[in-house]
Design an enzyme around this catalytic site. Sequence first.
Site, mmCIF file in Angstrom:
data_model
loop_
_atom_site.group_PDB
_atom_site.id
_atom_site.type_symbol
_atom_site.label_atom_id
_atom_site.label_comp_id
_atom_site.label_asym_id
_atom_site.label_seq_id
_atom_site.Cartn_x
_atom_site.Cartn_y
_atom_site.Cartn_z
ATOM 1 N N ALA A 203 125.365 35.431 95.058
ATOM 2 C CA ALA A 203 125.278 36.112 96.561
ATOM 3 C C ALA A 203 126.710 36.854 96.707
ATOM 4 O O ALA A 203 127.507 36.920 95.910
ATOM 5 C CB ALA A 203 125.534 34.883 97.566
ATOM 6 N N GLY B 239 123.971 32.297 93.087
ATOM 7 C CA GLY B 239 122.492 32.760 93.341
ATOM 8 C C GLY B 239 121.909 33.628 92.283
ATOM 9 O O GLY B 239 120.715 33.627 92.059
ATOM 10 N N GLU C 26 120.269 30.984 90.060
ATOM 11 C CA GLU C 26 119.155 30.445 91.194
ATOM 12 C C GLU C 26 118.131 31.280 90.949
ATOM 13 O O GLU C 26 116.870 31.116 91.015
ATOM 14 C CB GLU C 26 119.802 30.555 92.431
ATOM 15 C CG GLU C 26 120.473 29.059 92.681
ATOM 16 C CD GLU C 26 121.303 28.898 94.115
ATOM 17 O OE1 GLU C 26 121.879 29.701 94.317
ATOM 18 O OE2 GLU C 26 121.092 27.897 94.498
ATOM 19 N N GLU D 162 129.613 27.647 92.836
ATOM 20 C CA GLU D 162 129.987 27.500 94.202
ATOM 21 C C GLU D 162 131.094 26.869 94.946
ATOM 22 O O GLU D 162 131.961 26.912 95.764
ATOM 23 C CB GLU D 162 128.513 27.345 95.004
ATOM 24 C CG GLU D 162 127.579 28.373 94.867
ATOM 25 C CD GLU D 162 126.738 28.459 93.642
ATOM 26 O OE1 GLU D 162 127.273 27.693 92.742
ATOM 27 O OE2 GLU D 162 125.702 29.027 93.891
#
Length: 690
Positions: free
Chosen positions: A62, A101, A104, A124
């Site tokens: 992200a 992310g 992910e 994270e």
Amino acid sequence: MTKVQLEVRGRVAVVTIDNPPVNALGAAVREGLANAVKAANADAAVAAIVIASAGKAFIAGADISEFGKPPAAPSLPDVLDAIEGSAKPVVAAIQGVGLGGGLEVALACHGRVALPGAKLGLPEIKLGIIPGAGGTQRLPRLIGAAKAFPMMLSGEPVSAGKALEYGLLDEVVSSDVVTAAIRLAEALAAEGRRPVTSAATGELTEADREAFEALAREALKKADGMPNVLALVEAVRASFALSFAEGAAVERKLFLSLVADERSKALRHVFFAEREVAKVPGIGPEVKPREIASAAVIGAGTMGGGIAMCFANAGIPVTLIETAKAALDNGVNRIGAIYDISVSRGSLTPEAKAGRMALIKPAVGLAAAAGADIVVEAAFEEMGVKQQIFGELDKVAKPGAILASNTSYLDVPTIAAATKRPQDVIGMHFFSPANVMKLLEIVRPQGAADDAIATAVALGRKLAKVPVVVGNGFGFVGNRMLERRTRAAERLLIAGALPHEVDAALVGFGFKMGPFAMADLAGNDIGWRSRKARGLKAAVADAICEAGWFGQKTGRGYYIYPQGARAGQRCPEVEALIARISAEQGVTRRSFTQEEILARLLDPMVNEGARILEEGIAARPGDIDIVWINGYNWPAWRGGPMFWADSVGLDLIVKRLEAQAAEIDDKALEPAPLLRRLAAEEKGFASLKG
Ligand code: TC6
């Protein structure tokens, strides 16, 4: 240019993310990705989809700078649901890093192909959060929680080879990852197969659950209440008990509450400050570092030995220089003994130890520094000694060699004045133990050549340090602020607090040790000698040294250490001595709350930090934070002293300093003009950025 491109190759739509520098998943990328997958699904000529990337990284996660701002649609979980729900198989083509992310995204695809250099991870936890786009639910379903949980707990990425072994990747190819991904996507389409991770439960066996629970127990024991670790356990546990959708909802809720937590804000600040610190004002990429192929270190004491180890650990040959053979032998033996500890712990092989020792060449006399590209002086902390060494170095060192002093307080231009090449003389202040501590203060005196500074920065990184360029001035950044805390700690004792109370306040804050336990460990005589040299007095600290209580090495200091114990016990004699000094000074002792102690220790540091900024000794508030986190064990999740000050509120800090200044005769407690100005404008140090 759009950040996501769609190109149809044969029957496969190749969606390429192009968002330099690291393809972070900002709002425009999320939207582009969602639109591309939708368009590919709507195109009857397309049978399958590949998600690829331009540049070195696959996707670094992200966009961290968006956290804490109002959310922009589409959210990453929604985009990933659309990818996984795509009627046509989607395959990820992974090169470089696939983090957070980014991994992910790959997990939501139906197949994953990578280059051998790819690195996959969910880091994270290092930002105080947990994966928030299905990672805690998809990864355990794909590879089992016993493997997934440690990846998420450490935040460390795994190599492509490991990922293949785990079943996280379908294939590792040596080149042309997009072509390989197209091939897999076509095969999946031809078979009519679309393996969906969220629906897989095969890896979530009872044995896996038991293995995970055992790991979770260990993690919780060490978590020290950190909410991200607790949340991670809860989210992974949900993957066993709940459906994917329910588990993902648990994860999302935990993720959002962690993002809003002050601790995660602090860690995000540290992430960006660590990257900003690498940018030295006035020194752009056009300034090329000099080449460093060999080094010399002067002084084989604890500090010099540790610095020599840094070079050897980085594979740089280093000559270790002393004035006499006996001191040199001692130094080399000490280095060998430190490496032996690593060998006995299994973190270093005997061969690697031998390789590093072979890079350290002991020598007597400064003439041995002649061939070095950089010389780091770590001799006695006395100006006369330093000037003599630099004067001699000037005669023997080769032209263009960097001459660096490891001084922790002294004036670098005065040292440089002993040479005819002040442009090559800088400070390189390592922190003890030098082979362990990450911080490297690079002192940039006026007159130092830009490329000398650029060389020190590049070298610092090579030595696995966090280099912070600071201006020349007594104590530079770290020790100058530390001195304020040391004085405050002594004053607290005289005013009524006891050593264990002062230490407890800092440990409660998150430091590993308080100032008195630290002084006992380092040796109280060090500060005593330095005070005497500067004509300074500290009633309690001096009295303790006069009694011969130098700390752990003498079995007692501020505390007693029975039979070499490492944890000190309260010492009635010290406490009586403190009470006597209070009485002699006419002070009526009073008790202090932990909160008051903390404010008295930290507020003067922040005030000094403000002066350091005013004087340009540090370029940015974040630089000061990085110094304290990497050199003085300031807890990273507290963001550093300047970030902490902003979170407390500068107005409150000014008021508290004023109250202290009214009571105590110390001009340094007067709030600095910068601090006053920011407080009056209701701003924080963060407003000084950029
Ligand atoms: C997540 O994904 C959560 C998802 C759930 C959502 C619901 N965002 O480190 P470098 C910038 S959490 C924004 O110097 P390297 C960095 O600031 C995230 N910016 O390069 C710098 O900018 P500058 C999980 C980012 O080659 C530039 O890129 N992911 C991001 O030494 C270069 O960075 C992570 O925690 C980002 N995510 O290392 C990964 N990443 O040039 C964090 C980088 O303006 N990133 N930037 O100063 C890294 O670990 C490293 O940056 C790296 C590249 C390994 C990707």
